[in-house]
Motif scaffolding. Sequence first.
Motif: not given
Length: 357
Positions: A160-187
């Motif tokens: 996920t690429i979000e601005d900002p991160i809203e819902f937090l997803f714990p990985s279950q069957k899937s592996c979930i990576i959450q990136r926030e624009v401004g903190n983790d990436t520029d755009s």
Amino acid sequence: MDDKILTQILDIAFQKKVSDIHFEVDNPPFFRARGQFLRSKLPKLSPGDTEFITRQILAHNGKSLGEDLKEFDTSFSLPSGARFRVSIFRQKGCFGIVMRLIPPHIGTFDELNLPPVLGEIVQAPNGLILVTGPTGNGKSTTLASMVRFINENFSYNLITIEDPIEFLFPSQKSCIIQREVGNDTDSFNSALRAALRMDPDVILVGEMRDRETIDACIKAAETGHLVFSSLHTQGAVSTINRIIGHFPPEGQEIIRHRLADILVATVSLRLIKDKTGESILPVVEVMRTTTTIQACIRDGRLDEIEKHIENGRSQYQMQTLDQHLLQLCRQDLITVEAAKRITPSTDFERQLIFTSE
């Protein structure tokens, strides 16, 4: 205003399931609950109060207040578990803050009263799925429910690429990576380019804000990934028009063809009070890109799409906004007056009398 008072206000809002809190100078805090905008009985806020709140939110995110800050979107959380999406802005030289509560529980399609067909739509192997609607009408919640369904049922790498991160997803069957624009990436655009090198199956882009992001989302879908995103548009036709309109006239025919090839579905949302006035229900338009609708997009015959959505209800579980409003009225869940405030149709009551399910 101090830290203790701010925390108390936010904790009470969390407990009362308020959707939004407004902090603005010369007004007491305002709350939005069940769609109603309510003035609190708290004291009026001073410029120092809203600046204090701004500094607290920025400090929470490892940032300091600079003179050049005009507007800033971020998130904020409390030890109690309450999380908020925050918009900081200046008005008349002072700071204002709007905080939207992020529900702690990510609902299923059934819990959110969303059409069951969404469970089929999210199983597309690749392509672009768009969730649209005005601000505050459930786009983020619907996207979160889609991610929950995938996370519970499929073994995917989901970014996920979000601005900002809203819902937090714990990985279950899937592996979930959450990136926030401004903190983790520029755009969004740079994060999308990077995501393609991160072995993704599914990519969620919080919002398609500009031509570069739209083009990157289309490219990701064209290369075999399933891409989710949102737009502030009110239906399938306006969504397609908005995307095409981001490109220069000489490139619009090519974009129509690319979009026709990769668009899986649009899900367009409006929220409406139920008959009791105590609950909010989603009104949902669902368009699935059948071969007929693909041809309409390619040829620019967008004015025909709504009729194809209407006719595709039984075979493809599509529905127009009016079809869903009519259904909710017949189920005695909403009033005709409430429906008429949402529908663009001028003969809604006539449809209610003369058409069947």
